[in-house]
Design a protein around this motif. Sequence first.
Motif, PDB file in Angstrom:
ATOM      1  N   ARG A 255       0.819  -1.208   0.000  1.00  0.00           N
ATOM      2  CA  ARG A 255       0.000   0.000   0.000  1.00  0.00           C
ATOM      3  C   ARG A 255       0.855   1.261   0.000  1.00  0.00           C
ATOM      4  N   LEU A 256       1.896   1.302   0.826  1.00  0.00           N
ATOM      5  CA  LEU A 256       2.746   2.487   0.891  1.00  0.00           C
ATOM      6  C   LEU A 256       3.544   2.668  -0.393  1.00  0.00           C
ATOM      7  N   GLY A 257       3.985   1.557  -0.977  1.00  0.00           N
ATOM      8  CA  GLY A 257       4.712   1.637  -2.241  1.00  0.00           C
ATOM      9  C   GLY A 257       3.835   2.175  -3.359  1.00  0.00           C
ATOM     10  N   LYS A 258       2.584   1.737  -3.391  1.00  0.00           N
ATOM     11  CA  LYS A 258       1.640   2.259  -4.388  1.00  0.00           C
ATOM     12  C   LYS A 258       1.417   3.754  -4.177  1.00  0.00           C
ATOM     13  N   LEU A 259       1.234   4.155  -2.908  1.00  0.00           N
ATOM     14  CA  LEU A 259       1.003   5.569  -2.615  1.00  0.00           C
ATOM     15  C   LEU A 259       2.197   6.413  -3.057  1.00  0.00           C
ATOM     16  N   ARG A 260       3.409   5.919  -2.831  1.00  0.00           N
ATOM     17  CA  ARG A 260       4.599   6.663  -3.250  1.00  0.00           C
ATOM     18  C   ARG A 260       4.603   6.890  -4.755  1.00  0.00           C
ATOM     19  N   LEU A 261       4.280   5.849  -5.528  1.00  0.00           N
ATOM     20  CA  LEU A 261       4.254   5.990  -6.981  1.00  0.00           C
ATOM     21  C   LEU A 261       3.113   6.907  -7.428  1.00  0.00           C
ATOM     22  N   GLU A 262       1.977   6.858  -6.741  1.00  0.00           N
ATOM     23  CA  GLU A 262       0.865   7.745  -7.086  1.00  0.00           C
ATOM     24  C   GLU A 262       1.241   9.204  -6.859  1.00  0.00           C
ATOM     25  N   LEU A 263       1.911   9.483  -5.744  1.00  0.00           N
ATOM     26  CA  LEU A 263       2.334  10.856  -5.461  1.00  0.00           C
ATOM     27  C   LEU A 263       3.411  11.302  -6.443  1.00  0.00           C
ATOM     28  N   TRP A 264       4.285  10.386  -6.828  1.00  0.00           N
ATOM     29  CA  TRP A 264       5.311  10.688  -7.848  1.00  0.00           C
ATOM     30  C   TRP A 264       4.658  11.053  -9.177  1.00  0.00           C
ATOM     31  N   GLN A 265       3.630  10.309  -9.568  1.00  0.00           N
ATOM     32  CA  GLN A 265       2.928  10.591 -10.810  1.00  0.00           C
ATOM     33  C   GLN A 265       2.175  11.923 -10.721  1.00  0.00           C
ATOM     34  N   LEU A 266       1.563  12.203  -9.577  1.00  0.00           N
ATOM     35  CA  LEU A 266       0.877  13.476  -9.362  1.00  0.00           C
ATOM     36  C   LEU A 266       1.862  14.643  -9.479  1.00  0.00           C
ATOM     37  N   TRP A 267       3.022  14.492  -8.869  1.00  0.00           N
ATOM     38  CA  TRP A 267       4.055  15.534  -8.900  1.00  0.00           C
ATOM     39  C   TRP A 267       4.540  15.777 -10.329  1.00  0.00           C
ATOM     40  N   ALA A 268       4.740  14.698 -11.082  1.00  0.00           N
ATOM     41  CA  ALA A 268       5.315  14.835 -12.417  1.00  0.00           C
ATOM     42  C   ALA A 268       4.317  15.353 -13.440  1.00  0.00           C
ATOM     43  N   THR A 269       3.064  14.895 -13.386  1.00  0.00           N
ATOM     44  CA  THR A 269       2.130  15.209 -14.469  1.00  0.00           C
ATOM     45  C   THR A 269       1.175  16.345 -14.142  1.00  0.00           C
ATOM     46  N   VAL A 270       0.706  16.402 -12.912  1.00  0.00           N
ATOM     47  CA  VAL A 270      -0.288  17.421 -12.549  1.00  0.00           C
ATOM     48  C   VAL A 270       0.398  18.683 -12.033  1.00  0.00           C
ATOM     49  N   LEU A 271       1.334  18.510 -11.112  1.00  0.00           N
ATOM     50  CA  LEU A 271       2.034  19.658 -10.540  1.00  0.00           C
ATOM     51  C   LEU A 271       3.225  20.097 -11.384  1.00  0.00           C
ATOM     52  N   ARG A 272       3.567  19.290 -12.390  1.00  0.00           N
ATOM     53  CA  ARG A 272       4.647  19.605 -13.329  1.00  0.00           C
ATOM     54  C   ARG A 272       5.956  19.930 -12.611  1.00  0.00           C
ATOM     55  N   ARG A 273       6.195  19.206 -11.511  1.00  0.00           N
ATOM     56  CA  ARG A 273       7.454  19.304 -10.763  1.00  0.00           C
ATOM     57  C   ARG A 273       7.726  20.730 -10.268  1.00  0.00           C
ATOM     58  N   ASP A 274       6.666  21.454  -9.991  1.00  0.00           N
ATOM     59  CA  ASP A 274       6.795  22.837  -9.541  1.00  0.00           C
ATOM     60  C   ASP A 274       6.020  22.997  -8.229  1.00  0.00           C
ATOM     61  N   ILE A 275       6.755  23.239  -7.137  1.00  0.00           N
ATOM     62  CA  ILE A 275       6.117  23.313  -5.820  1.00  0.00           C
ATOM     63  C   ILE A 275       5.087  24.432  -5.748  1.00  0.00           C
ATOM     64  N   ARG A 276       5.225  25.443  -6.597  1.00  0.00           N
ATOM     65  CA  ARG A 276       4.271  26.546  -6.607  1.00  0.00           C
ATOM     66  C   ARG A 276       2.877  26.110  -7.036  1.00  0.00           C
ATOM     67  N   ASN A 277       2.788  24.979  -7.729  1.00  0.00           N
ATOM     68  CA  ASN A 277       1.489  24.504  -8.204  1.00  0.00           C
ATOM     69  C   ASN A 277       0.688  23.773  -7.123  1.00  0.00           C
ATOM     70  N   ILE A 278       1.313  23.492  -5.977  1.00  0.00           N
ATOM     71  CA  ILE A 278       0.594  22.757  -4.932  1.00  0.00           C
ATOM     72  C   ILE A 278      -0.635  23.531  -4.473  1.00  0.00           C
ATOM     73  N   ALA A 279      -0.522  24.866  -4.379  1.00  0.00           N
ATOM     74  CA  ALA A 279      -1.662  25.678  -3.945  1.00  0.00           C
ATOM     75  C   ALA A 279      -2.839  25.554  -4.903  1.00  0.00           C
ATOM     76  N   ALA A 280      -2.551  25.260  -6.164  1.00  0.00           N
ATOM     77  CA  ALA A 280      -3.613  25.155  -7.170  1.00  0.00           C
ATOM     78  C   ALA A 280      -4.183  23.747  -7.272  1.00  0.00           C
TER      79      ALA A 280
END
Length: 392
Positions: free
Chosen positions: A177-202
Amino acid sequence: MSDPVDRFAFGANWQRYLKGSFTPERAEIARRQLMAFLRLDSLAGRTFLDIGSGSGIHSLGAWQSGAAEVVSFDYDPQSVAATRLLHAAAGSPANWRVMQGSILDEAFCDALGVFDVVYSWGVLHHTGDQWRAFDNAARRMAGGGRFYVALYASEIHIDPSPEEWLDIKRRYNAAGRLGKLRLELWQLWATVLRRDIRNIAALPKLSRDYRHSRGMAMMADIRDWLGGWPMEFSSTAEVLDHAGAHGLAPAAVADGNVNTEFLLVRRSEAAGLGLAVVDAGPAIPVLRAFTDLPERPFFIFGTARGAELLVQRLRRRGGPELAGFIDIERTGRFMGLPVLSVDDFAASWPDDTPVVLSNRHVLPNAERLRGRGRTALWNAHPLVISLNYRGP
């Protein structure tokens, strides 16, 4: 079909989507997008087959669009249960049947009969035998039918490559479960947040707006993409070649971030359906770097997010001079450069001016340009996908 031990729990993911994300608004978005790609205003008098119904949201959309009969089936019992939840919520209509079955089971498929619309979005490549599944689906088309299919496209993925994605999917399904969550957050960071911490607020707004993607939910799609196994990739050329063996031709082709969508009809029936066949033409080279272009001014076709990413990449890494943009919906200026219509571009620039195709409508836009004698074309949509994932 034998199940691999690490087969992804598609149905559990869709039940989670129905419980936490499904709304009537999302259902209406899914219905409108379904009908728009089918090039139909209504399904009145038509029959509809949903192969791999998943959550059931598109079966619901077909029923709400007036289909005379809807038949939904899925191999995964939990997906069948999810579709039945929506069937029950719709009042358990008698003209909408939900069942469990496999598209690889020829006897099961033959017993279904034929349908005016055959629909299978992001399913056949998960069966373990994509082309046999495709053949069985194509045989379900009635005379004058439409086949709307979406398949994972190999040419879309430059970095990570298809081989790398297959490895990621294997690791996701083998993880706890934790390994899956890590990969899900990695995918969220790469594709949705575009590796930019400023996008977290959005992120809350990005998550809400994601409903416009076929009525889906962001995290449900991330889990589906990472977990989807078994899995096969295919190129657009391979799909169209295989469709051609059934006498089918594309009335529409649209590349997505992972899937390419095809609206297939019998070539002999296209004109009678009021549809024009898209000419795939010669293979369009994939642009991997702007230094691959000839050393002369070039244009980018499109003025959306993909064009912006390409300009950012060009400005950072260099290449030939960007002279402007081409668009079918707007003119004027974009990012400080002129935007021309296709006709104005063709009338004012030499025939050998390179054009880089930036958006998901690669084949239709290439056909527009070829119709005006332009053949110096490059497909930059895979590069856009990679830039959206990795950054410029």
